[in-house]
Design a protein around this motif. Structure first.
Motif, short mmCIF file in Angstrom:
data_model
loop_
_atom_site.label_atom_id
_atom_site.label_comp_id
_atom_site.label_asym_id
_atom_site.label_seq_id
_atom_site.Cartn_x
_atom_site.Cartn_y
_atom_site.Cartn_z
N CYS A 17 -0.68 0.77 18.77
CA CYS A 17 -0.52 1.26 17.41
C CYS A 17 -0.11 0.16 16.43
O CYS A 17 0.22 0.46 15.28
N THR B 294 0.02 -2.75 13.73
CA THR B 294 -0.76 -2.94 12.50
C THR B 294 -1.76 -4.07 12.69
O THR B 294 -1.39 -5.17 13.08
N GLU C 51 -2.19 -3.31 1.07
CA GLU C 51 -2.70 -2.70 2.30
C GLU C 51 -1.58 -2.27 3.22
O GLU C 51 -1.67 -1.22 3.88
N ASN C 52 -0.51 -3.05 3.26
CA ASN C 52 0.62 -2.77 4.16
C ASN C 52 1.91 -2.70 3.34
O ASN C 52 2.62 -3.70 3.21
N TRP D 61 5.13 -3.88 4.83
CA TRP D 61 5.32 -5.32 4.90
C TRP D 61 6.00 -5.83 3.64
O TRP D 61 6.84 -6.73 3.71
N HIS E 261 0.12 -9.54 15.67
CA HIS E 261 1.43 -9.20 16.24
C HIS E 261 1.64 -9.80 17.62
O HIS E 261 2.78 -10.02 18.04
#
Length: 208
Positions: free
Chosen positions: A22, A24, A39-40, A43, A73
Motif C-alpha cells: 500500500c 505511496t 498529488e501527495n 507529504w 519507499h
C-alpha cells in the motif's frame, strides 16, 4: 510459547507485506515540487512539520530525497556480484526514501526517541533528513539553505566533510551541484504554489 512466537512472527510479516503493497508510489511529476505536493497532500504536511521542527526549508530535503531514492519507499543500493553472477551483498545498508544508512538511522532514532520510525515511511524519512540537515548546521556550520554543502555532508558524513574527502570525488561534486540546481528549481516552484498549498493544508487540518 514457541507457537505464540511463530504466530506473532507470521502476523508481523503479513502486516509488513500489506503495508509495503500500500506504499505511496513515486510522484508522476517529480521535477515539479508543486505537483508532488498536490498529488501527495500528506507529504506536504510532513514537509511542513519538518520545517517547523528543524528549521529546514521545504525544498532542500526534497531535492536531496529525489537524488537519493527518486521518492521510492524501498530504494536501496544495487546488489553487487562476484564474477558477474554470484551475489555478494549491497554496497551499503542505505535504505528507504532517504537512503539512510543503518548506523546513522539508529543514531537518529536514539536521539529523538523514535523507536517505531521507519525508513520506508515518508514522514519519518523526511524528519530524518531534517534532523541530519540541522546537525550538519550545528556540527559543520553549513547553512540549512545550502543544498550543495548539505548534500556533501549527507553523502560523506560530518567527519568526511570536515576532512574534504569529497575533493577526491569529482563525480560527487557534480551530483551535489545537480542537487543544488534542483533545490533552486524546487524553491522557485514552491514560491508560486505555497499560498495555495498552505490554504489547502490548513483547510484539511480543521475541516478535512
Amino acid at each position: 510459547m514457541q507457537i505464540d512466537f511463530f504466530r506473532h512472527f507470521v502476523l508481523a510479516a503479513v502486516l509488513t507485506s500489506v503495508l509495503s503493497g500500500c506504499a505511496t508510489p513515486p510522484p508522476r511529476d517529480p521535477e515539479n515540487l508543486c505537483a508532488i505536493f498536490e498529488e501527495n497532500r500528506s507529504w506536504y504536511k510532513a514537509a511542513k512539520a519538518t520545517q517547523e521542527k528543524w528549521g529546514v526549508p521545504v525544498h532542500v530535503p526534497m531535492a536531496m530525497m529525489y537524488q537519493e531514492s527518486s521518492f521510492r519507499h524501498n530504494a536501496r543500493p544495487p546488489m553487487q556480484y562476484w564474477l558477474g553472477f554470484i551475489p555478494v551483498g549491497r554496497a551499503s545498508s542505505a535504505y528507504g526514501y532517504a537512503q539512510a544508512k543503518t548506523l546513522t538511522w539508529d543514531d537518529y532514532v536514539r536521539e529523538n526517541n523514535r523507536t517505531w520510525a521507519s525508513r520506508s515511511n515518508f514522514a519519518d524519512a523526511h524528519d530524518f533528513m531534517g534532523w541530519f540537515i540541522y546537525k550538519s548546521h550545528q556540527v559543520n556550520g553549513v547553512s540549512k539553505w545550502d543544498a550543495y554543502a548539505q548534500y556533501l555532508n549527507y553523502h560523506e558524513g560530518w567527519g568526511g566533510y570536515r576532512r574534504g574527502t569529497y575533493n577526491q570525488k569529482p563525480w560527487l561534486i557534480n551530483v551535489s551541484r545537480k542537487v543544488d540546481s534542483r533545490a533552486r528549481r524546487y524553491a522557485a516552484q514552491y514560491n508560486q504554489c505555497k499560498e495555495d498549498l498552505d490554504r489547502s493544508w490548513l483547510w484539511r487540518l480543521f475541516f478535512g
